[in-house]
Design a protein around this motif. Structure first.
Motif, mmCIF file in Angstrom:
data_model
loop_
_atom_site.group_PDB
_atom_site.id
_atom_site.type_symbol
_atom_site.label_atom_id
_atom_site.label_comp_id
_atom_site.label_asym_id
_atom_site.label_seq_id
_atom_site.Cartn_x
_atom_site.Cartn_y
_atom_site.Cartn_z
ATOM 1 N N ARG A 178 0.802 -1.214 0.000
ATOM 2 C CA ARG A 178 0.000 0.000 0.000
ATOM 3 C C ARG A 178 0.841 1.273 0.000
ATOM 4 O O ARG A 178 0.488 2.273 -0.615
ATOM 5 N N THR A 179 1.957 1.257 0.709
ATOM 6 C CA THR A 179 2.727 2.493 0.918
ATOM 7 C C THR A 179 4.100 2.493 0.261
ATOM 8 O O THR A 179 4.716 3.547 0.126
ATOM 9 N N GLY A 180 4.605 1.318 -0.099
ATOM 10 C CA GLY A 180 5.947 1.249 -0.654
ATOM 11 C C GLY A 180 7.039 1.298 0.406
ATOM 12 O O GLY A 180 8.215 1.389 0.084
ATOM 13 N N ARG A 181 6.645 1.219 1.681
ATOM 14 C CA ARG A 181 7.626 1.270 2.769
ATOM 15 C C ARG A 181 7.520 0.015 3.619
ATOM 16 O O ARG A 181 6.420 -0.431 3.954
ATOM 17 N N ALA A 182 8.661 -0.549 4.002
ATOM 18 C CA ALA A 182 8.663 -1.700 4.893
ATOM 19 C C ALA A 182 8.277 -1.258 6.297
ATOM 20 O O ALA A 182 8.614 -0.157 6.738
ATOM 21 N N VAL A 183 7.537 -2.113 6.991
ATOM 22 C CA VAL A 183 7.139 -1.795 8.356
ATOM 23 C C VAL A 183 8.337 -1.962 9.285
ATOM 24 O O VAL A 183 9.097 -2.923 9.187
ATOM 25 N N THR A 184 8.494 -1.002 10.175
ATOM 26 C CA THR A 184 9.531 -1.094 11.197
ATOM 27 C C THR A 184 8.872 -1.069 12.562
ATOM 28 O O THR A 184 7.691 -0.719 12.696
ATOM 29 N N GLY A 185 9.625 -1.440 13.567
ATOM 30 C CA GLY A 185 9.134 -1.394 14.938
ATOM 31 C C GLY A 185 10.171 -0.794 15.855
ATOM 32 O O GLY A 185 11.347 -0.660 15.485
ATOM 33 N N SER A 186 9.725 -0.413 17.031
ATOM 34 C CA SER A 186 10.634 0.118 18.043
ATOM 35 C C SER A 186 11.116 -1.048 18.895
ATOM 36 O O SER A 186 10.341 -1.646 19.646
ATOM 37 N N VAL A 187 12.396 -1.379 18.757
ATOM 38 C CA VAL A 187 12.974 -2.555 19.412
ATOM 39 C C VAL A 187 13.964 -2.113 20.480
ATOM 40 O O VAL A 187 14.872 -1.322 20.211
ATOM 41 N N HIS A 188 13.784 -2.628 21.678
ATOM 42 C CA HIS A 188 14.730 -2.336 22.755
ATOM 43 C C HIS A 188 15.988 -3.168 22.604
ATOM 44 O O HIS A 188 17.109 -2.667 22.639
ATOM 45 N N SER A 189 15.816 -4.486 22.405
ATOM 46 C CA SER A 189 16.960 -5.391 22.308
ATOM 47 C C SER A 189 16.463 -6.781 21.934
ATOM 48 O O SER A 189 15.257 -7.028 21.828
ATOM 49 N N TRP A 190 17.395 -7.685 21.760
ATOM 50 C CA TRP A 190 17.072 -9.098 21.600
ATOM 51 C C TRP A 190 18.117 -9.894 22.359
ATOM 52 O O TRP A 190 19.201 -9.401 22.666
#
Length: 257
Positions: free
Chosen positions: A11-23
């Motif tokens: 829909r937007t041409g942009r990959a979804v990102t998230g706010s990640v603290h750590s893994w």
């Protein structure tokens, strides 16, 4: 079937990102076996005994793509499989970022073939779509109190959304491990412990209950944020008190550890 992020990308041409603290890689605390655990930033609760206050605000996380997280998990796939583990999304509260969490669950399960677990308070359970939950093998559900007033005192939020989510999971037949933190002078009352035990037993899908002794290992993180740990004066429960609580859950027919 398109994943949540794929739909947004189309829909937007942009990959979804998230706010990640750590893994991290963990054993025994985030589900069965060795787990690749992703900690997302942001949480609507303000728990007095929070051990990760640095995850409370989403803006304190690092914007990360799902591709990057899945690629990182893929490095440990063989090891995780051999150890009978999987991937867990924790926080913070994962359901504050349901599209990002849903994308990760889908790809962990269908691209990497990993067992998946959602670690949640259940407060934002209404944000978990049926599609997201279909890609979750296990829910680690924190039920912090049975008494509504105490729950609000502990978290700043109402109890009912968590109970509603628990009932929804039961209706779906989704495997659940209940987590209950035993805090002297707060959650360790007989009526409170018994209330959580009887409710969990009534659901029919609770495979295990983790009775977790309150501790102060997160105190340094509070201090690092320039804040005083709210339960500084509260002691940890004695081993006998912890075992007493576990016995109450077992008396309700549950497997408690």
């Amino acid at each position: 079937m398109a994943t949540p992020a794929a739909a947004v990308l189309e829909r937007t041409g942009r990959a979804v990102t998230g706010s990640v603290h750590s893994w991290d890689l963990s054993t025994g605390v985030d589900g069965p076996g060795t787990r690749f655990t992703v900690f997302l930033s942001g949480c609507p609760l303000q728990c007095l005994y929070c051990q990760n206050p640095d995850t409370m605000r989403m803006r304190n996380g690092r914007r990360t793509t799902a591709d990057a997280i899945v690629a990182e998990a893929a490095k440990y796939r063989t090891f995780i499989d051999a150890a009978g583990g999987g991937a867990t999304i924790s926080g913070g509260e994962p359901l504050l970022q349901p599209v990002f969490a849903g994308e990760l669950f889908h790809r962990f399960k269908h691209e990497l073939g990993l067992h998946t677990a959602l670690d949640t308070s259940g407060f934002l359970g209404v944000r978990a779509t049926d599609a997201l939950l279909a890609d979750v093998d296990l829910v680690l559900l924190d039920i912090k109190s049975w008494e509504p007033d105490l729950y609000r005192r502990l978290t700043g939020q109402p109890l009912r959304p968590t109970l509603d989510f628990a009932r929804r999971l039961a209706g779906l037949g989704k495997a659940v491990w209940v987590r209950f933190v035993l805090v002297p002078g707060l959650t360790d009352g007989a009526a409170n412990v018994g209330g959580v035990a009887d409710f969990a037993a009534s659901l029919g899908n609770v495979e295990r209950v983790d009775v977790l002794p309150f501790h102060k290992l997160g105190r340094a993180k509070w201090e690092g944020l320039g804040k005083r740990f709210p339960l500084e004066a509260t002691p940890s429960p004695t081993p006998a008190r912890v075992e007493e609580a576990r016995a109450r859950f077992r008396a309700a027919g549950l497997h408690a550890v």
